[in-house]
Every structure is written in structure tokens, then in C-alpha cells.
Design a protein around this motif. Structure first.
Motif, PDB file in Angstrom:
ATOM      1  N   LEU A 118      17.468  11.659  81.105  1.00 39.29           N
ATOM      2  CA  LEU A 118      15.945  11.167  81.180  1.00 39.29           C
ATOM      3  C   LEU A 118      15.763  10.233  79.914  1.00 39.29           C
ATOM      4  CD1 LEU A 118      14.500  14.928  81.406  1.00 39.29           C
ATOM      5  CD2 LEU A 118      14.541  13.117  83.021  1.00 39.29           C
ATOM      6  N   GLY A 119      16.327  10.151  78.930  1.00 38.22           N
ATOM      7  CA  GLY A 119      15.946   9.230  77.691  1.00 38.22           C
ATOM      8  C   GLY A 119      16.388   7.930  78.074  1.00 38.22           C
ATOM      9  N   GLU A 120      17.688   7.699  78.660  1.00 37.84           N
ATOM     10  CA  GLU A 120      18.041   6.474  79.098  1.00 37.84           C
ATOM     11  C   GLU A 120      17.167   5.908  80.332  1.00 37.84           C
ATOM     12  OE1 GLU A 120      20.390   4.901  77.663  1.00 37.84           O
ATOM     13  OE2 GLU A 120      21.254   6.197  76.530  1.00 37.84           O
ATOM     14  N   PHE A 121      16.648   6.575  81.258  1.00 36.37           N
ATOM     15  CA  PHE A 121      16.021   6.214  82.414  1.00 36.37           C
ATOM     16  C   PHE A 121      14.603   5.809  81.922  1.00 36.37           C
ATOM     17  CE2 PHE A 121      18.906   9.057  85.107  1.00 36.37           C
ATOM     18  CZ  PHE A 121      19.653   7.960  85.455  1.00 36.37           C
ATOM     19  N   ARG A 122      13.968   6.590  80.929  1.00 34.97           N
ATOM     20  CA  ARG A 122      12.673   6.054  80.229  1.00 34.97           C
ATOM     21  C   ARG A 122      12.622   4.798  79.750  1.00 34.97           C
ATOM     22  NH1 ARG A 122      11.892  11.862  78.764  1.00 34.97           N
ATOM     23  NH2 ARG A 122      10.586  12.947  80.545  1.00 34.97           N
ATOM     24  N   ALA A 123      14.053   4.803  78.944  1.00 36.62           N
ATOM     25  CA  ALA A 123      14.035   3.544  77.938  1.00 36.62           C
ATOM     26  C   ALA A 123      14.343   2.303  79.086  1.00 36.62           C
ATOM     27  CB  ALA A 123      15.270   3.557  77.334  1.00 36.62           C
ATOM     28  N   ALA A 124      14.823   2.177  80.201  1.00 41.39           N
ATOM     29  CA  ALA A 124      15.038   1.447  81.125  1.00 41.39           C
ATOM     30  C   ALA A 124      13.604   1.138  81.581  1.00 41.39           C
ATOM     31  CB  ALA A 124      15.954   1.724  82.256  1.00 41.39           C
ATOM     32  N   LEU A 125      12.783   2.275  81.948  1.00 44.00           N
ATOM     33  CA  LEU A 125      11.309   1.958  82.653  1.00 44.00           C
ATOM     34  C   LEU A 125      10.697   1.181  81.527  1.00 44.00           C
ATOM     35  CD1 LEU A 125      10.661   4.871  84.815  1.00 44.00           C
ATOM     36  CD2 LEU A 125      11.111   2.654  85.475  1.00 44.00           C
ATOM     37  N   GLN A 126      10.756   1.512  80.223  1.00 51.32           N
ATOM     38  CA  GLN A 126       9.813   0.900  79.180  1.00 51.32           C
ATOM     39  C   GLN A 126      10.271  -0.673  79.087  1.00 51.32           C
ATOM     40  OE1 GLN A 126      10.624   2.813  75.496  1.00 51.32           O
ATOM     41  NE2 GLN A 126       9.169   4.557  75.904  1.00 51.32           N
ATOM     42  N   LEU A 127      11.332  -1.064  79.219  1.00 47.34           N
ATOM     43  CA  LEU A 127      11.782  -2.447  79.465  1.00 47.34           C
ATOM     44  C   LEU A 127      11.375  -3.224  80.856  1.00 47.34           C
ATOM     45  CD1 LEU A 127      15.482  -2.453  77.915  1.00 47.34           C
ATOM     46  CD2 LEU A 127      13.543  -3.289  76.718  1.00 47.34           C
ATOM     47  N   ASP A 128      11.203  -2.275  81.746  1.00 49.59           N
ATOM     48  CA  ASP A 128      11.015  -2.862  83.201  1.00 49.59           C
ATOM     49  C   ASP A 128      10.324  -1.994  83.876  1.00 49.59           C
ATOM     50  OD1 ASP A 128      10.974  -4.335  85.490  1.00 49.59           O
ATOM     51  OD2 ASP A 128      13.034  -4.312  86.077  1.00 49.59           O
ATOM     52  N   PRO A 129       8.871  -1.804  83.841  1.00 53.38           N
ATOM     53  CA  PRO A 129       8.203  -0.837  84.336  1.00 53.38           C
ATOM     54  C   PRO A 129       8.217  -0.908  85.890  1.00 53.38           C
ATOM     55  CG  PRO A 129       7.131  -1.909  82.638  1.00 53.38           C
ATOM     56  CD  PRO A 129       8.274  -2.496  82.862  1.00 53.38           C
ATOM     57  N   GLN A 130       8.650  -1.986  86.517  1.00 51.63           N
ATOM     58  CA  GLN A 130       8.525  -1.998  87.795  1.00 51.63           C
ATOM     59  C   GLN A 130       9.844  -1.951  88.529  1.00 51.63           C
ATOM     60  OE1 GLN A 130       5.654  -2.777  89.460  1.00 51.63           O
ATOM     61  NE2 GLN A 130       4.673  -2.701  87.484  1.00 51.63           N
ATOM     62  N   ASN A 131      10.703  -1.330  87.815  1.00 52.49           N
ATOM     63  CA  ASN A 131      12.241  -1.159  88.196  1.00 52.49           C
ATOM     64  C   ASN A 131      12.213   0.042  89.152  1.00 52.49           C
ATOM     65  OD1 ASN A 131      15.233  -0.366  88.615  1.00 52.49           O
ATOM     66  ND2 ASN A 131      15.469  -1.990  87.087  1.00 52.49           N
ATOM     67  N   GLU A 132      12.296   0.104  90.535  1.00 50.39           N
ATOM     68  CA  GLU A 132      12.167   1.208  91.599  1.00 50.39           C
ATOM     69  C   GLU A 132      13.413   2.038  91.295  1.00 50.39           C
ATOM     70  OE1 GLU A 132       9.474   1.950  93.404  1.00 50.39           O
ATOM     71  OE2 GLU A 132       8.355   0.044  92.748  1.00 50.39           O
ATOM     72  N   PHE A 133      14.453   1.502  91.051  1.00 46.64           N
ATOM     73  CA  PHE A 133      16.009   2.139  91.075  1.00 46.64           C
ATOM     74  C   PHE A 133      15.758   3.066  89.666  1.00 46.64           C
ATOM     75  CE2 PHE A 133      20.216   2.777  89.853  1.00 46.64           C
ATOM     76  CZ  PHE A 133      20.750   3.647  90.843  1.00 46.64           C
ATOM     77  N   ALA A 134      15.331   2.662  88.596  1.00 48.75           N
ATOM     78  CA  ALA A 134      15.175   3.265  87.480  1.00 48.75           C
ATOM     79  C   ALA A 134      14.216   4.388  87.786  1.00 48.75           C
ATOM     80  CB  ALA A 134      14.987   2.468  86.289  1.00 48.75           C
ATOM     81  N   ASN A 135      13.330   4.168  88.295  1.00 49.80           N
ATOM     82  CA  ASN A 135      11.879   5.358  88.649  1.00 49.80           C
ATOM     83  C   ASN A 135      12.598   6.243  89.609  1.00 49.80           C
ATOM     84  OD1 ASN A 135       9.531   6.419  88.668  1.00 49.80           O
ATOM     85  ND2 ASN A 135       8.635   5.200  90.223  1.00 49.80           N
ATOM     86  N   GLN A 136      13.358   6.101  90.342  1.00 50.42           N
ATOM     87  CA  GLN A 136      13.928   7.076  91.275  1.00 50.42           C
ATOM     88  C   GLN A 136      15.205   7.902  90.559  1.00 50.42           C
ATOM     89  OE1 GLN A 136      12.874   7.567  94.394  1.00 50.42           O
ATOM     90  NE2 GLN A 136      14.416   9.581  94.294  1.00 50.42           N
ATOM     91  N   ARG A 137      15.694   7.037  89.702  1.00 51.11           N
ATOM     92  CA  ARG A 137      16.637   7.825  89.096  1.00 51.11           C
ATOM     93  C   ARG A 137      16.049   9.002  88.054  1.00 51.11           C
ATOM     94  NH1 ARG A 137      20.671   9.392  90.988  1.00 51.11           N
ATOM     95  NH2 ARG A 137      22.056   9.779  89.098  1.00 51.11           N
ATOM     96  N   LEU A 138      14.900   8.519  87.659  1.00 52.39           N
ATOM     97  CA  LEU A 138      14.117   9.410  86.678  1.00 52.39           C
ATOM     98  C   LEU A 138      13.899  10.695  87.555  1.00 52.39           C
ATOM     99  CD1 LEU A 138      12.759   9.908  83.810  1.00 52.39           C
ATOM    100  CD2 LEU A 138      10.804   8.657  84.557  1.00 52.39           C
ATOM    101  N   LYS A 139      13.126  10.441  88.445  1.00 49.66           N
ATOM    102  CA  LYS A 139      12.749  11.680  89.495  1.00 49.66           C
ATOM    103  C   LYS A 139      13.770  12.504  89.708  1.00 49.66           C
ATOM    104  CE  LYS A 139       8.925   9.128  91.517  1.00 49.66           C
ATOM    105  NZ  LYS A 139       8.243   8.444  92.814  1.00 49.66           N
ATOM    106  N   ASP A 140      14.963  11.882  89.768  1.00 49.61           N
ATOM    107  CA  ASP A 140      16.345  12.626  90.308  1.00 49.61           C
ATOM    108  C   ASP A 140      16.671  13.619  89.201  1.00 49.61           C
ATOM    109  OD1 ASP A 140      16.178  11.342  92.841  1.00 49.61           O
ATOM    110  OD2 ASP A 140      17.624  10.059  92.262  1.00 49.61           O
ATOM    111  N   ALA A 141      16.357  12.827  88.103  1.00 50.67           N
ATOM    112  CA  ALA A 141      16.769  13.698  86.842  1.00 50.67           C
ATOM    113  C   ALA A 141      15.799  14.855  86.511  1.00 50.67           C
ATOM    114  CB  ALA A 141      16.828  13.147  85.544  1.00 50.67           C
TER     115      ALA A 141
END
Length: 616
Positions: A118-141
């Protein structure tokens, strides 16, 4: 290395061509304007800072310190937003950071470490809020955190259509009186317990039969009293007035028992389900066991079947929301003191002969002895001697310890003390950045409370004896006195958060929020500390995974003071040097960001209309 030089050359040519095609617009300084404006003329200082930041970023990137390198590249692109090279390198490093965070998150998720993922996926979204893949992986986690949905209502007993089992034998009845009494006597004669419905009307009847069984006697009695009976249990029947409505409700009674596992721990929710059965299906006979989560329904077959479908369709596991709350607090304080303090305070005093003698090297005590021997003062007059010593020593310590100019003579010998000359050049700056990251889980319709901080003790009352006695004195002397315990109350200091979420059918999350920030202000009144309080109470609605600022506060305080000689202190420019200048700037910023993540939604009804919430 050659490829890097070629890339830089291509970027430089592209920059020149892009600048040549750009239409002329009023210039805006990059450091003061909006990055990415139509035209931007950077100052020499900005270009120098941008170049240094870019060079530091290149060195950090070579050492695989991408996060620090990205910060320097971002600084360079902010100073020179029109420089294509700075912007391109910044975006390349950003995407590399996003890729690394996602890779580490996937690895952590594979190992079963949801917190790190969760920490890694949130960090990715902070750098790129429009990244759909990171958002989906966050939901999976987040989905892996959701527990399995528990079973719904379970049927533990089904008796089918109820049949009465009276005591065998024939009975004779010779009755004259109230109809309700007749029905009770007939049922009791065969070992059956009757329940009389409120619709039954009392009337006077005559009833005479010989040697009849239970069914014959009850049918004849019901004809006389204009009623009918229906089985509730083997030894219990229901008797109601003979009407179409009662026949619809009580004919062909069946009994079915249900077990609701998720409602055994909450009596309020259990009662809500029971009340819904009474209201929606008009079930009058319901047996409940709140502690064990068991419900027994006795009603006509059609009503029991409908109630069964309703209970089985209930998703007994409440929807849940994971709230990601971030509280940013930034405090900056800058104090500057500079200037020149010119002497502006003068003291004129009379210098007595005794003080001059002391200054000449003569001992003060010898001078006092001479005055006594000459009869100037008397040894018995201790007050005069004390006053003389205090005058001499006081004048010596206060007057002659500072620069002194003298004039006059004899009794008019005067001294003029001068103030001190000093220069001040001082700068104090402090910055505090604090982040409170709160992750809390809340169920729909249930208020969740979170507190982080400390409990500060405040003394309300103390105890002390108002009089003294021999017993108290003795206890104090032998150290056997034990003072009473004072009265103390505790105040919560820190962050207190209360959230009551509700999930709607279109993946919207509504939240009632009560947030408090309490801290010690540093001041006190009569010894009692003053507690500063900031509070937010409101309701917001967000989409699943949507981030929003729910509270923000900015405090800016500026204090200026000027101290100097009148006239010189009012001259512009000169007062910066010939006067004391003090400036204090305080900036405090508070930002609360909340992001809801739906862990579990309501199943069953498409619009979630079957949820029953309690306001108790």
C-alpha cells in the motif's frame, strides 16, 4: 556518453526552434510568474540556480539516488519552465520512480506484505495521480485486506405446517356464559393452551354437547362464538374472530427458526431486523433470542416464505471504508534584529564628598570611623550609619560603574552618566514540517473514533491545613505526615477524529467528520495552561479513491518595531542604521487531505435499499 551529448544537442536545437516560432507576448519572470506561461524571461540568478540544481540532479542520478535527483530536476524546471531539457529529464526520472514503486509494491504484495505494498502504490500515485495501473494495484492491495463476507441468515429448524396434538378422549360440556371463557375451557379440557386474539368479541352463549373429541368440540364452539382456530404449536392454538382478514393472516400457520450470526453481538441491530419483519410482513408471533442471534417466526406459509427470502438476501456484513487521512502542518518563523543603539538616556546626579573620598582610594570604613571620632555621627545612631553605608555603596555601584562626566565644584559638584552604545545584527529562522498519516477502517452507519496524542494533567484542587495543632506539628517533625492526593483532570492533547461513513449505490462515499486539533499554547492563566483548539465539523461526499482537501487553514503574523532617537528614526534609509529594527514573521499552514477506499459494498439490492440503520 556520445549518445547523451547527441541528445542534449537535439534538445537544444528543439528549444531554439520552439522559441523562434513562439509569438511575442509580454514577458513574465519565471520565478514570479506561472510555470509554463506563454513567455518566460528568467533572471541571471534563476538561470544560475537552475543550472546548479540540474547538475546536482545528474550526479545524484548517477549514484542511483533518484528521489533526491527528482527533487533537484523539479527545482530546475520550476525556475526555467521553458527549458525543454530540464522538463524532459524531470519527467523521465518521474516515470522511473513510478515504475520502481510499482515493482516494489508488486513484490511486497506477492510476499503477502499488504502494508508495504500500500505504501509503494500510494507513493507512485503521489508522483503520478493519473496512473491508472497504480490506482488499480492500490485497489487490489486494499481488496486483500477485506475479510470474507460472512454467511447470511441460516434456517436451523422448519416444522412445515403446524398441527395440534390434543389429549385423546371424549369430553362433555354444559356451559352458559361468556364466549371467551367457553373457548378457554374447551381447549384446556384436551390439554391445549389457547391464545385469544384481540379481534375476538365477547358475547353470552349456551353450549351443550355430549361425548365429543377435541376437533368436534372446538369446531362447534367456534361456530357458537363466530371464531376459528389455528395451530401455533403441538399444545398451543390461536383463536381469532372469523373474518377474511384473520383467515389470511392465521390460516395454515407454519414455524421456521433462523440463525443470524452477525447480529448476535449487537442487540440494537438484532432488534432492527425483528422490527422490520413485524412491519414489512405483519408477522405478529416472533420469538427472539438476541444473545444467540436466533429468530423463530410463526405465520402463514406464504408470509414465512417471503420473510425467508428477505433474511437470506440480507448481506449481514456491513459495507466498510478504509479512510486514508493525511494532516500536513507547516510552521515557519523568521526574526531579524539589526540597527545601532545611540545613547538616548542621560542621568544627572550630585556627587557627595564621601563618594569622592572613596574614589580617591580611602576606605569607606575608615571614613565612617573619622566621622564618628569627629562627632559627625554617633555610634548609637545605627540608622544613620546604615543609611550612610547604603548611600556610599549604592552610589559607588550604580553611578560610578558607568561612564561619567563631571562638572562644577564643592556642593554643586555634579556627574552626568551616559547610556551605552551598541550595535545589533541578528537573524533567527526556524521551520517545522509535520505530517500525521492516519489510516482507519470504518463500517457504514457506525461512528469510528481515532485519537493520537497525549493526556495532559491539570490540577483542579490541592489540599493544605488551614490551622496548626500540636498533632500536626509532631507529624511534620517526625516525617509521618502524608499529604492528601490533589484533584487532577486530564485533557486530550493531539488529533481526535470521528468519522461516520455511508456508501451509496454509485460508489459514492458520504462521511460525517468531526475533527479536533488541541495543543498547549504556551500561555497560562493563574497557573492553568491555555489549550489551543482547532475544530472542523461537517459532511462531505467523495468518489471511491478520490482525494480531497476537507480542511485548510493559513495563519500569517507580521510584527515590526522601531526604536531610536526622534527625528533620526523617522528619516527613510537612515533609520535602518541609526535605529533598532525588529521584524518577526510567523506563518502556520494546516492542510487535511482525506481519501476513502471502499473495501466492501452492499450485496443484494441494486440500490442498497435493504440496509436498516439504527439512530440509537
Amino acid at each position: 556518453m556520445a549518445s547523451l551529448r547527441l541528445l542534449l544537442a537535439v534538445l537544444g536545437i528543439s528549444t531554439a526552434l520552439f522559441a523562434a516560432d513562439e509569438p511575442a507576448t509580454p514577458p513574465v519572470l519565471c520565478a514570479e510568474g506561472i510555470p509554463g506561461a506563454a513567455a518566460c524571461i528568467a533572471t541571471k540568478h534563476d538561470r544560475k540556480d537552475a543550472k546548479e540544481a540540474f547538475e546536482r540532479g545528474v550526479k545524484l542520478e548517477k549514484n542511483h539516488r533518484l528521489e533526491e535527483a527528482f527533487a533537484n530536476f523539479e527545482r530546475a524546471s520550476q525556475l526555467l519552465p521553458r527549458d525543454v531539457q530540464y522538463v524532459t529529464v524531470k519527467e523521465m526520472v518521474r516515470q522511473q520512480l513510478v515504475f520502481d514503486h510499482i515493482q516494489r509494491g508488486n513484490a511486497a504484495l506477492t510476499k503477502g506484505n499488504q502494508v508495504a505494498a500500500l505504501g509503494e502504490f500510494r507513493a507512485a500515485l503521489q508522483l503520478d495521480p493519473q496512473n491508472e495501473f497504480a490506482n488499480q494495484r492500490l485497489k487490489d492491495a486494499l481488496g486483500e485486506w477485506a475479510p470474507q463476507v460472512k454467511q447470511g441468515a441460516q434456517i436451523v429448524e422448519d416444522s412445515g405446517e403446524l398441527h395440534v396434538s390434543p389429549r385423546p378422549g371424549l369430553q362433555s360440556f354444559h356451559f352458559r356464559g361468556d364466549s371467551k371463557t367457553l373457548l378457554t375451557q374447551v381447549a384446556n379440557a384436551y390439554g391445549i393452551s389457547p391464545t385469544l386474539d384481540d379481534s375476538l368479541v365477547s358475547r353470552r352463549v349456551y353450549f351443550n354437547v355430549e361425548n365429543v373429541d377435541f376437533f368436534t368440540a372446538m369446531n362447534l364452539a367456534c361456530r357458537v362464538t363466530k371464531s376459528f382456530w389455528s395451530s401455533l404449536e403441538k399444545q398451543q392454538i390461536l383463536i381469532a374472530a372469523d373474518s377474511p382478514e384473520n383467515h389470511r393472516l392465521f390460516d395454515r400457520m407454519t414455524m421456521r427458526s433462523f440463525y443470524l450470526p452477525d447480529y448476535s453481538s449487537s442487540s440494537a441491530e438484532f432488534n432492527d431486523v425483528v422490527n422490520s419483519l413485524r412491519t414489512l410482513f405483519e408477522v405478529r408471533y416472533i420469538g427472539t433470542q438476541p444473545g444467540s442471534g436466533k429468530i423463530v417466526i410463526r405465520a402463514p406459509q406464504a408470509i414465512v416464505e417471503a420473510a425467508t427470502q428477505y433474511l437470506e438476501s440480507l448481506d449481514t456484513a456491513r459495507p466498510e471504508v478504509l479512510l486514508d487521512i493525511q494532516v500536513y502542518q507547516i510552521s515557519h518563523k523568521l526574526t531579524r534584529d539589526f540597527g545601532l543603539h545611540i545613547p538616548n538616556n542621560f542621568t544627572l546626579v550630585n556627587i557627595p564628598a564621601g563618594a569622592l573620598a572613596a574614589l580617591g582610594g580611602q576606605n569607606i570604613q575608615d571614613l565612617i570611623n573619622q566621622l564618628i571620632s569627629s562627632g559627625g555621627i554617633n555610634q548609637s545612631n545605627s540608622t544613620a550609619i546604615s543609611a550612610l553605608i547604603a548611600q556610599l555603596t549604592g552610589q559607588q555601584n550604580s553611578v560610578f560603574s558607568q561612564p561619567l562626566a563631571t562638572f562644577g565644584g564643592g556642593l554643586t559638584f555634579m556627574g552626568l552618566s551616559l547610556d551605552h552604545l551598541s550595535a545589533t545584527l541578528q537573524l533567527n529562522e526556524s521551520a517545522v514540517k509535520a505530517l500525521e498519516h492516519v489510516t482507519m477502517r470504518a463500517a457504514q452507519g457506525k461512528e469510528s473514533t481515532f485519537h493520537i496524542g497525549s493526556r495532559y494533567p491539570i490540577i483542579n484542587a490541592t489540599f493544605a491545613p488551614i490551622f496548626n495543632s500540636p498533632a500536626i506539628s509532631q507529624a511534620l517533625q517526625n516525617n509521618s505526615f502524608i499529604s492528601p492526593v490533589p484533584s487532577v483532570s486530564y485533557e486530550d492533547i493531539g488529533l481526535s477524529l470521528k468519522v461516520k461513513p455511508s456508501i451509496h449505490g454509485d460508489a459514492d462515499v458520504g462521511m460525517g467528520i468531526d475533527m479536533q486539533f488541541r495543543s498547549l499554547s504556551g500561555n497560562n492563566v493563574n497557573g492553568i495552561p491555555v489549550i489551543s483548539n482547532r475544530e472542523y465539523i461537517g459532511a462531505i461526499g467523495l468518489k471511491n479513491g478520490e482525494r480531497a482537501v476537507v480542511a485548510g487553514e493559513i495563519d500569517h503574523t507580521e510584527k515590526r518595531s522601531l526604536s531610536g532617537i526622534p527625528g533620526l528614526g523617522n528619516v527613510a534609509g537612515l533609520n535602518k542604521v541609526m535605529a533598532e529594527n525588529s521584524t518577526e514573521n510567523d506563518e502556520d499552514e494546516l492542510l487535511v487531505v482525506i481519501t476513502p477506499h471502499i473495501l466492501r459494498e452492499t450485496k443484494g439490492a441494486p440500490n442498497n435499499e435493504i440496509w436498516i440503520t439504527s439512530n440509537r
